[in-house]
Design an enzyme around this catalytic site. Structure first.
Site, short mmCIF file in Angstrom:
data_model
loop_
_atom_site.label_atom_id
_atom_site.label_comp_id
_atom_site.label_asym_id
_atom_site.label_seq_id
_atom_site.Cartn_x
_atom_site.Cartn_y
_atom_site.Cartn_z
CE1 TYR A 26 36.48 38.43 50.93
CE2 TYR A 26 34.81 38.90 49.27
CZ TYR A 26 35.52 37.99 50.03
OH TYR A 26 35.28 36.65 49.89
CB VAL A 28 34.29 48.55 34.57
CG1 VAL A 28 34.76 49.69 33.68
CG2 VAL A 28 33.27 49.04 35.59
CB ALA A 29 37.88 46.00 32.30
CB ALA A 30 38.99 41.21 32.71
CB SER A 31 34.99 39.52 36.26
OG SER A 31 34.69 39.13 37.57
CG PHE A 32 39.59 42.13 39.79
CD1 PHE A 32 40.77 42.04 39.08
CD2 PHE A 32 39.07 43.39 40.05
CE1 PHE A 32 41.43 43.18 38.64
CE2 PHE A 32 39.72 44.54 39.61
CZ PHE A 32 40.90 44.43 38.91
CB SER A 80 27.40 45.23 42.10
OG SER A 80 28.66 45.31 41.47
CG ASP A 84 38.24 49.87 36.89
OD1 ASP A 84 39.11 49.29 37.55
OD2 ASP A 84 37.23 50.40 37.40
NE ARG A 101 28.45 41.43 36.17
CZ ARG A 101 29.25 41.65 37.21
NH1 ARG A 101 28.74 41.90 38.39
NH2 ARG A 101 30.56 41.63 37.06
#
Length: 392
Positions: free
Chosen positions: A177, A274-278, A212, A133, A218
């Site tokens: 998913y 953790v990094a960019a959001s999918f 999450s 990640d 957030r």
């Protein structure tokens, strides 16, 4: 009632109330002038990119490869491989080979799908592709070394590539998913259908977020939702690390919600994980207005998405989020226009052909900086397209 139509009292009331109404309109307009001016400036400075040969993102490739213009030596590559900063791949004679170990097999498989799509047009080369990640090459590390990563901040020299999630290996979200989000081309179709079912005028005007607690950034939105649920509907869901209600800020975890069901809402929030959001690219296809929190973390397509043109930028600490939500509610037409521009950009410039094209351009340009001829390592496995693996 005829007396009222020509009454001096009516005329006096109109003359008395008109300046007051005009004052309120002026006050309302001036209240949002800073935002309106920012949008207008952003639109004036925005240059739409061409759809031809995925040239929209050529500047990203050029910038990421700049540290390696002095050349990539055999010794440098050997050091990167030795340090296990990613998975080592080699391309020789239009065949793809890989070391035996891969930390996340489905992620490697997603990467390999795109390389194999263009393998016939690629020169010999070797590269280390990080499927973790987090990026691996901080800028304080000298000299810069070539490692491919899907996401980074400006503090890293990693070379960005389109993430494995465009094909497979995406984040699993139980139970909706269980094997990941799935292929981007198919998911696009689902989101576009959902967007058609929920046009702008039918969407719920409550801001919405489900996800999450992968980052405490957030938290302010969750707390705002608890304080003002009519303004924001935001709740934490479980992830693999969930242990107790402490991980969801003292309340039970909410149920996970399919991304297609996010399309019911006008305003959708995107945060880093953790990094960019999918999820970022998915939200746009709902035809909703995306509120993008923070601007540090990037994927390869982020730089061409412009704040105020395609989305609403939000400070990382969310200190301006209530004012921004009030602004879009008071200026619905403006909000809809931004949402439409964001949706059109993803529809037009982030198709599956754009992903494949980016991989080809990236690897072709990268190969020019290798200052040696690649020698195939013994013991490496040839990677064969999955459709051919049923032959044996």
């Amino acid at each position: 009632m005829e007396w009222w139509a020509s009454s001096p009292l009516r005329l006096w009331l109109l003359l008395f109330l008109l300046p007051s109404a005009q004052g309120r309109q002026k006050e309302s307009g001036s209240k949002w002038k800073v935002f309106i001016d920012q949008i207008n400036r952003s639109l004036e400075n925005y240059e739409p990119c061409s759809s031809q040969n995925c040239s929209c993102y050529h500047g990203v490739i050029e910038e990421d490869l700049t540290p390696f213009r002095g050349g990539i030596s055999r010794k440098m590559m050997a050091e990167v491989v030795r340090r296990k900063l990613g998975t080592h791949y080699q391309i020789t004679k239009n065949r793809l080979y890989r070391e035996n170990d891969c930390m996340f097999p489905s992620r490697c498989s997603g990467v390999e799908h795109f390389i194999l799509e263009v393998i016939g047009r690629l020169p010999d080369m070797e590269m280390v592709i990080n499927v973790r990640d987090y990026p691996q090459v901080p800028k304080w590390m000298e000299p810069a070394i070539p490692v491919f990563s899907f996401s980074k901040t400006s503090e890293y020299h990693d070379i960005m590539y389109p993430a494995w999630t465009f094909w497979e290996g995406g984040p699993a979200v139980w139970p909706i998913y269980p094997t990941g989000l799935g292929r981007w081309d198919l998911f696009r179709e689902d989101l576009v259908r959902s967007a058609a079912q929920w046009p702008w005028k039918k969407k719920n005007s409550t801001a919405y977020f489900r996800g999450s607690r992968t980052s405490p950034e957030r938290d302010p939105l969750i707390l705002l939702s608890r304080k003002n649920p009519k303004l924001v509907d935001a709740e934490y869901t479980k992830n693999q690390a969930w242990k107790s209600m402490k991980d969801t800020l003292g309340k039970p975890a909410a149920k996970d919600v399919h991304l297609v069901d996010h399309c019911k809402y006008k305003y959708l929030f995107n945060f880093r994980g953790v990094a960019a959001s999918f999820r970022f690219k998915h939200l746009f296809l709902c035809g909703s207005l995306v509120f993008h929190v923070g601007d540090e973390w990037l994927e390869f397509f982020y730089p061409q998405l412009k704040p105020w043109v395609h989305y609403i930028p939000v400070k990382t600490d969310l200190s301006n989020v209530q004012e921004l939500l009030q602004f879009v509610k008071a200026n619905d037409d403006v909000a809809q226009e931004i949402a439409e521009r964001g949706s059109q950009f993803i529809r037009n410039h982030l198709q599956m052909d754009d992903i494949t094209c980016y991989w080809e351009n990236l690897l072709s340009e990268y190969s020019k900086f290798l200052s040696y001829n690649v020698t195939r390592r013994k013991g490496y496995d040839q990677i064969i397209p999955k459709m051919l693996k049923t032959e044996l």
